[in-house]
Design a protein around this motif. Structure first.
Motif, mmCIF file in Angstrom:
data_model
loop_
_atom_site.group_PDB
_atom_site.id
_atom_site.type_symbol
_atom_site.label_atom_id
_atom_site.label_comp_id
_atom_site.label_asym_id
_atom_site.label_seq_id
_atom_site.Cartn_x
_atom_site.Cartn_y
_atom_site.Cartn_z
ATOM 1 N N SER A 130 43.275 35.402 39.100
ATOM 2 C CA SER A 130 44.045 34.371 38.390
ATOM 3 C C SER A 130 43.672 34.364 36.912
ATOM 4 C CB SER A 130 43.780 32.989 39.005
ATOM 5 O OG SER A 130 44.366 32.915 40.276
ATOM 6 N N VAL A 131 42.371 34.521 36.632
ATOM 7 C CA VAL A 131 41.937 34.520 35.221
ATOM 8 C C VAL A 131 42.510 35.749 34.507
ATOM 9 C CG1 VAL A 131 39.922 34.613 33.689
ATOM 10 C CG2 VAL A 131 39.903 33.109 35.692
ATOM 11 N N ASN A 132 42.575 36.882 35.213
ATOM 12 C CA ASN A 132 43.202 38.069 34.608
ATOM 13 C C ASN A 132 44.644 37.776 34.211
ATOM 14 O OD1 ASN A 132 40.980 39.677 34.777
ATOM 15 N ND2 ASN A 132 41.557 40.645 36.712
ATOM 16 N N LEU A 133 45.336 37.033 35.076
ATOM 17 C CA LEU A 133 46.728 36.679 34.757
ATOM 18 C C LEU A 133 46.783 35.790 33.516
ATOM 19 C CD1 LEU A 133 48.086 36.091 38.345
ATOM 20 C CD2 LEU A 133 49.122 37.622 36.656
ATOM 21 N N LEU A 134 45.845 34.831 33.438
ATOM 22 C CA LEU A 134 45.823 33.960 32.251
ATOM 23 C C LEU A 134 45.583 34.799 31.000
ATOM 24 C CD1 LEU A 134 43.707 30.944 33.613
ATOM 25 C CD2 LEU A 134 46.187 31.026 33.304
ATOM 26 N N ARG A 135 44.711 35.800 31.125
ATOM 27 C CA ARG A 135 44.453 36.691 29.965
ATOM 28 C C ARG A 135 45.733 37.439 29.587
ATOM 29 N NH1 ARG A 135 39.357 36.461 28.659
ATOM 30 N NH2 ARG A 135 37.801 35.961 30.245
ATOM 31 N N GLU A 136 46.453 37.877 30.628
ATOM 32 C CA GLU A 136 47.715 38.577 30.373
ATOM 33 C C GLU A 136 48.705 37.642 29.663
ATOM 34 O OE1 GLU A 136 49.212 40.496 34.002
ATOM 35 O OE2 GLU A 136 51.226 40.134 33.198
ATOM 36 N N PHE A 137 48.787 36.397 30.117
ATOM 37 C CA PHE A 137 49.708 35.441 29.465
ATOM 38 C C PHE A 137 49.295 35.253 27.990
ATOM 39 C CE2 PHE A 137 50.186 32.894 33.738
ATOM 40 C CZ PHE A 137 50.889 33.956 34.292
ATOM 41 N N ALA A 138 47.976 35.139 27.765
ATOM 42 C CA ALA A 138 47.485 34.881 26.403
ATOM 43 C C ALA A 138 47.790 36.064 25.487
ATOM 44 C CB ALA A 138 45.985 34.612 26.434
ATOM 45 N N ALA A 139 47.702 37.279 26.045
ATOM 46 C CA ALA A 139 47.875 38.474 25.220
ATOM 47 C C ALA A 139 49.349 38.762 24.946
ATOM 48 C CB ALA A 139 47.243 39.670 25.936
ATOM 49 N N ASN A 140 50.220 38.183 25.741
ATOM 50 C CA ASN A 140 51.622 38.559 25.675
ATOM 51 C C ASN A 140 52.493 37.355 25.339
ATOM 52 O OD1 ASN A 140 54.066 39.769 26.071
ATOM 53 N ND2 ASN A 140 53.954 39.743 28.312
ATOM 54 N N ASP A 141 52.356 36.865 24.112
ATOM 55 C CA ASP A 141 53.086 35.641 23.823
ATOM 56 C C ASP A 141 54.581 35.873 23.646
ATOM 57 O OD1 ASP A 141 53.111 36.630 21.311
ATOM 58 O OD2 ASP A 141 52.251 34.853 20.349
ATOM 59 N N PRO A 189 44.588 31.895 23.545
ATOM 60 C CA PRO A 189 43.449 32.816 23.751
ATOM 61 C C PRO A 189 42.110 32.124 23.493
ATOM 62 C CG PRO A 189 45.132 33.831 22.360
ATOM 63 C CD PRO A 189 45.555 32.418 22.570
ATOM 64 N N GLY A 190 42.107 31.118 22.612
ATOM 65 C CA GLY A 190 40.870 30.406 22.281
ATOM 66 C C GLY A 190 40.294 29.631 23.463
ATOM 67 N N ASP A 191 41.112 29.363 24.486
ATOM 68 C CA ASP A 191 40.621 28.635 25.665
ATOM 69 C C ASP A 191 39.908 29.547 26.653
ATOM 70 O OD1 ASP A 191 41.424 26.100 24.994
ATOM 71 O OD2 ASP A 191 43.375 26.245 25.987
ATOM 72 N N LEU A 192 40.071 30.863 26.471
ATOM 73 C CA LEU A 192 39.527 31.794 27.472
ATOM 74 C C LEU A 192 38.062 32.126 27.189
ATOM 75 C CD1 LEU A 192 42.660 34.092 27.618
ATOM 76 C CD2 LEU A 192 41.758 32.783 29.545
ATOM 77 N N PRO A 193 37.206 32.091 28.183
ATOM 78 C CA PRO A 193 35.810 32.470 27.967
ATOM 79 C C PRO A 193 35.720 33.984 27.695
ATOM 80 C CG PRO A 193 36.153 31.631 30.221
ATOM 81 C CD PRO A 193 37.490 31.734 29.570
ATOM 82 N N PRO A 194 34.586 34.472 27.152
ATOM 83 C CA PRO A 194 34.463 35.915 26.935
ATOM 84 C C PRO A 194 34.700 36.670 28.255
ATOM 85 C CG PRO A 194 32.608 34.731 25.971
ATOM 86 C CD PRO A 194 33.401 33.731 26.734
ATOM 87 N N ALA A 195 35.400 37.803 28.161
ATOM 88 C CA ALA A 195 35.837 38.518 29.371
ATOM 89 C C ALA A 195 34.668 38.929 30.256
ATOM 90 C CB ALA A 195 36.663 39.727 28.976
ATOM 91 N N ASP A 196 33.499 39.239 29.637
ATOM 92 C CA ASP A 196 32.389 39.696 30.490
ATOM 93 C C ASP A 196 31.873 38.575 31.409
ATOM 94 O OD1 ASP A 196 31.207 38.219 28.558
ATOM 95 O OD2 ASP A 196 29.799 39.758 27.856
ATOM 96 N N GLU A 197 32.231 37.336 31.113
ATOM 97 C CA GLU A 197 31.811 36.223 31.995
ATOM 98 C C GLU A 197 32.662 36.132 33.275
ATOM 99 O OE1 GLU A 197 31.508 32.521 29.866
ATOM 100 O OE2 GLU A 197 30.276 33.433 28.278
ATOM 101 N N ASP A 198 33.734 36.959 33.344
ATOM 102 C CA ASP A 198 34.582 36.931 34.550
ATOM 103 C C ASP A 198 33.900 37.626 35.724
ATOM 104 O OD1 ASP A 198 36.391 35.833 32.848
ATOM 105 O OD2 ASP A 198 37.874 37.441 32.964
ATOM 106 N N ALA A 199 32.894 38.446 35.419
ATOM 107 C CA ALA A 199 32.308 39.312 36.452
ATOM 108 C C ALA A 199 31.786 38.524 37.655
ATOM 109 C CB ALA A 199 31.187 40.153 35.838
ATOM 110 N N ASP A 200 31.264 37.320 37.408
ATOM 111 C CA ASP A 200 30.661 36.555 38.510
ATOM 112 C C ASP A 200 31.670 35.744 39.313
ATOM 113 O OD1 ASP A 200 28.239 37.477 37.703
ATOM 114 O OD2 ASP A 200 27.795 35.726 36.431
ATOM 115 N N LEU A 201 32.923 35.802 38.897
ATOM 116 C CA LEU A 201 33.914 34.951 39.579
ATOM 117 C C LEU A 201 34.236 35.486 40.968
ATOM 118 C CD1 LEU A 201 36.436 34.373 36.642
ATOM 119 C CD2 LEU A 201 34.817 32.704 37.580
#
Ligand SMILES: Cc1cc2nc3c(=O)[nH]c(=O)nc-3n(C[C@H](O)[C@H](O)[C@H](O)COP(=O)(O)OP(=O)(O)OC[C@H]3O[C@@H](n4cnc5c(N)ncnc54)[C@H](O)[C@@H]3O)c2cc1C
Length: 434
Positions: free
Chosen positions: A240-251, A221-233
């Motif tokens: 894809s970043v949402n999936l990475l967040r899901e992987f990080a949250a669901n160890d 989770p420490g590798d992920l930027p703050p979620a509000d920075e995803d808006a401009d992607l």
């Protein structure tokens, strides 16, 4: 009459033939050459064996191949069996659709160690490309490191992680299935020099990691930027970043599985370490981004690595007499024009980017350019001239009908549930045409 030679029978070659046949109808003859006795380029030897629906695009190319004006001439290497100058004597346009078959070389210390491969070799091995069928990767170690964060890295990771049962319905070749079934891997680390926001993996393919029976994705989770920075992607990257967040949250997803698939962001390979000529570990340097570019920080760490596969891109092969852009690793061209009468298309023109479909507009565009340049054609001899030279030289040309017989034999040899068992050497392919 317009006489057109297309060198390469992958997607770019067939879309180009389709465009030429549509534009000129009966007023053209199109010969598609391939150095292999089998057509379709990376559709056969690159696209993952467990992605059969994608390989289905070959049915479209078959329609083109069976057209009255199009001919497949396999087992002919241009630049080897016949020179470009010789082809130009017969054809009004020679169009290179030769792809980018070589790995961009990983330039780190230790790259020559054993069990270090590029993705062209490794993918070619599990897909039965005759050049790589004897690769012999050792999968008896516990740790694999994949370098690169694009879809090819995902393909390689998924193939390494799957159980034999998960290959049901695929056309992975028997030698690879057998070796993978006996693998002892426990971790697959995917290294990327940049961060989650720069990931090149597309959501559909990334999402497949969730469904693996024995592999589970792990993101710090420490590798992920703050979620509000995803808006401009861009939307695809955001997914894809949402999936990475899901992987990080669901160890739990990886903890319960025998193979951990670890994403290591901001990590640049520095050196490979080994013993007795075989790789054992990879030294990695941490990076941070400056204006989107990864910059090394000087901080290093080591990861165990019993096998290393770099998935960092491809280069085309130069062919004698054809200007080549060494830096870019493709033919030197302007919108597909190389020199008068010489053109390129697909990966040989653009480099290794885009999907199969990206090659379609490319093929249509190059035919518009050829049309402008050659007008109604010339009095060159086309395939008649080529056939004469091929006979003099004793070339053993494989026709599309021959390929269909090879394919029939591959289908007949398929293990239960598989669409085919590929021939993995040129002699067996040629023998199978009867
Ligand atoms: C591992 C991998 C997986 C991929 N998966 C997908 C996917 O799932 N979906 C997707 O949309 N795209 C995928 N792609 C991308 C897709 O495969 C390419 O966009 C496409 O194949 C490029 O087409 P091409 O015709 O330029 O090259 P290629 O498909 O490489 O075809 C080139 C052809 O030229 C022939 N050739 C080369 N040199 C000579 C010569 N001197 N004489 C005669 N013939 C020659 C080769 O034998 C080959 O048949 C993948 C690519 C790779 C590497």
């Amino acid at each position: 009459m317009r006489h057109i030679a297309i060198v390469g029978s992958g997607p770019a070659g067939y879309y180009t033939a389709e465009a030429a046949a549509k534009k000129w109808g009966e007023d053209c003859r199109i010969d598609i050459f391939d150095r292999l006795p089998v057509p379709f380029g990376l559709i056969r030897t690159g696209v993952a064996p467990d992605h059969q629906s994608i390989k289905g695009v070959a049915r479209r190319y078959e329609k083109v191949a069976k057209g009255d004006t199009v001919r497949f001439a396999g087992n002919v290497s241009v630049g080897g069996d016949i020179s470009v100058t010789e082809l130009q004597a017969f054809y009004d346009a020679v169009i290179f659709a030769t792809g980018a078959p070589h790995d961009r070389r990983l330039s780190v210390e230790g790259v020559e160690l054993g069990n270090v491969f590029g993705s062209a070799e490794f993918v070619g091995w599990y897909n039965g490309h005759p050049e790589f069928a004897t690769l012999d990767p050792d999968l008896s170690g516990r740790h694999a490191v994949i370098i690169g964060m694009g879809n090819v890295a995902l393909d390689v990771t998924r193939i390494l992680a799957k159980t034999p049962e998960e290959f049901e319905g695929s056309d992975i070749v028997a030698h690879a299935l057998d070796r993978l079934a006996r693998s002892h891997l426990e971790t697959i680390t995917i290294l990327g020099r940049r961060g989650p926001h720069q990931i090149m993996m597309t959501p559909k393919e990334l999402g497949e990691l969730r469904d693996l029976e024995r592999g589970g994705p792990k993101v710090d989770p420490g590798d992920l930027p703050p979620a509000d920075e995803d808006a401009d992607l861009e939307p695809g990257v955001r997914k894809s970043v949402n999936l990475l967040r899901e992987f990080a949250a669901n160890d739990e997803a990886y903890r319960g599985k025998p193979i951990a698939i670890e994403f290591d962001f901001f990590a640049s390979p520095n050196a490979l370490r080994g013993h007795d000529g075989k790789v054992l570990a990879i030294e990695v340097e941490e990076t941070h981004l400056e204006d989107g570019r990864p910059v090394a920080t000087g901080a290093t760490y080591e990861i165990p690595a019993d096998i290393v596969i770099s998935c960092i891109g491809y280069r085309s092969s130069a062919i004698e007499g054809v200007p080549f852009d060494e830096r870019a690793g493709r033919f030197a061209n302007e919108d597909g024009r190389i020199l008068p009468g010489l053109y390129c298309v697909g990966w040989a023109k653009r480099g290794p980017s885009g999907t199969i479909g990206t090659n379609r507009p490319d093929g249509y565009a190059v035919i518009d350019i050829v049309d402008e340049d050659i007008g109604t054609g010339s009095h060159k001899r086309g395939r008649e001239g080529f056939d004469e030279l091929a006979a003099e030289r004793g070339l053993d040309i494989v026709t599309f009908r021959d390929w269909q017989k090879i394919e029939e034999a591959e289908i007949a040899a398929a293990r239960e549930g598989a669409p085919r068992e590929k021939f993995i050497d040129i002699e067996s392919m040629i023998a199978a045409r009867g």
